[in-house]
Design a protein around this motif. Structure first.
Motif, PDB file in Angstrom:
ATOM      1  N   ARG A  38       0.836  -1.194   0.000  1.00 53.42           N
ATOM      2  CA  ARG A  38       0.000   0.000   0.000  1.00 53.42           C
ATOM      3  C   ARG A  38       0.868   1.239   0.000  1.00 53.42           C
ATOM      4  NH1 ARG A  38      -2.673  -0.333   6.097  1.00 53.42           N
ATOM      5  NH2 ARG A  38      -0.770   0.158   7.290  1.00 53.42           N
ATOM      6  N   VAL A  48       2.317  -4.983   3.054  1.00 53.17           N
ATOM      7  CA  VAL A  48       1.253  -5.214   4.032  1.00 53.17           C
ATOM      8  C   VAL A  48       1.181  -6.681   4.420  1.00 53.17           C
ATOM      9  CG1 VAL A  48      -1.233  -5.109   4.425  1.00 53.17           C
ATOM     10  CG2 VAL A  48      -0.076  -3.252   3.183  1.00 53.17           C
ATOM     11  N   SER A  63       1.880  -3.383  11.526  1.00 54.94           N
ATOM     12  CA  SER A  63       0.777  -2.428  11.619  1.00 54.94           C
ATOM     13  C   SER A  63      -0.586  -3.063  11.323  1.00 54.94           C
ATOM     14  CB  SER A  63       1.011  -1.266  10.648  1.00 54.94           C
ATOM     15  OG  SER A  63       1.157  -1.742   9.321  1.00 54.94           O
ATOM     16  N   VAL A  64      -0.597  -4.266  10.735  1.00 63.85           N
ATOM     17  CA  VAL A  64      -1.884  -4.876  10.384  1.00 63.85           C
ATOM     18  C   VAL A  64      -2.117  -6.216  11.075  1.00 63.85           C
ATOM     19  CG1 VAL A  64      -1.802  -3.725   8.137  1.00 63.85           C
ATOM     20  CG2 VAL A  64      -1.070  -6.130   8.330  1.00 63.85           C
ATOM     21  N   MET A  83      -9.766  -7.215   5.503  1.00 62.17           N
ATOM     22  CA  MET A  83      -9.308  -6.140   6.376  1.00 62.17           C
ATOM     23  C   MET A  83     -10.435  -5.788   7.340  1.00 62.17           C
ATOM     24  SD  MET A  83      -7.371  -3.732   3.564  1.00 62.17           S
ATOM     25  CE  MET A  83      -8.887  -3.307   2.724  1.00 62.17           C
ATOM     26  N   LEU A  86     -10.723  -1.326  10.502  1.00 63.48           N
ATOM     27  CA  LEU A  86      -9.947  -0.385   9.696  1.00 63.48           C
ATOM     28  C   LEU A  86      -9.808   0.959  10.396  1.00 63.48           C
ATOM     29  CD1 LEU A  86     -11.310  -1.409   6.233  1.00 63.48           C
ATOM     30  CD2 LEU A  86      -8.891  -1.315   6.843  1.00 63.48           C
ATOM     31  N   ASP A  90      -5.053   3.423   7.558  1.00 62.84           N
ATOM     32  CA  ASP A  90      -5.041   2.370   6.540  1.00 62.84           C
ATOM     33  C   ASP A  90      -5.392   2.920   5.165  1.00 62.84           C
ATOM     34  OD1 ASP A  90      -6.529   0.238   8.981  1.00 62.84           O
ATOM     35  OD2 ASP A  90      -4.434   0.192   8.309  1.00 62.84           O
ATOM     36  N   TYR A  94      -3.910   0.363  -2.574  1.00 61.52           N
ATOM     37  CA  TYR A  94      -3.419  -0.990  -2.318  1.00 61.52           C
ATOM     38  C   TYR A  94      -3.090  -1.669  -3.649  1.00 61.52           C
ATOM     39  CZ  TYR A  94      -4.593  -0.727   2.609  1.00 61.52           C
ATOM     40  OH  TYR A  94      -4.629  -0.376   3.938  1.00 61.52           O
TER      41      TYR A  94
END
Length: 125
Positions: A38, A48, A63-64, A83, A86, A90, A94
């Motif tokens: 992303r 990601v 971070s995810v 996802m 959110l 974010d 992407y």
């Protein structure tokens, strides 16, 4: 010709969910790690999540972790990114991407062999 066709972006409120899908063609699906990068405005492109489609091994950016889930369907040659929870941070374009997988994930842009066009994800606060 290798094609990575991304779909599923859109606008969602904070705390909401979206599912991205990447349809891969022209490559040996199980010889690659396929996943998502992303790029937010003014920021560098970041990895990601990636999945090694032959082994099922998975990489997530810190971070995810715990919010995003990647999966692959080798019958359909697709890789999805679910996802959840959110956040405004974010928000980004992407991109689906792939690199030949030799046992190690290479989650940086310069290592990718193939790229798809981006899909915009916007998370409103």
């Amino acid at each position: 010709e290798v094609q990575l066709q991304a779909s599923g972006g859109g606008l969602v409120q904070t705390g909401g969910s979206l599912r991205l899908s990447c349809a891969a063609s022209g490559l040996t699906f199980d010889a690659h790690a396929i996943g998502w990068f992303r790029q937010a405005p003014g920021k560098e492109r970041e990895g990601v999540s990636l999945i090694a489609t032959r082994t099922g091994k998975i990489y997530y950016a810190d971070s995810v972790k715990g919010r995003f889930t990647i999966s692959a369907d080798s019958n359909k040659n697709t890789v999805d990114l679910q996802m959840t929870t959110l956040k405004p941070e974010d928000t980004a374009v992407y991109y689906c991407a792939a690199h030949r997988y030799g046992g190690v994930f290479l989650p940086w842009s310069s290592a990718m062999d193939y790229w798809g066009k981006g899909t915009l994800v916007t998370v409103s606060s």
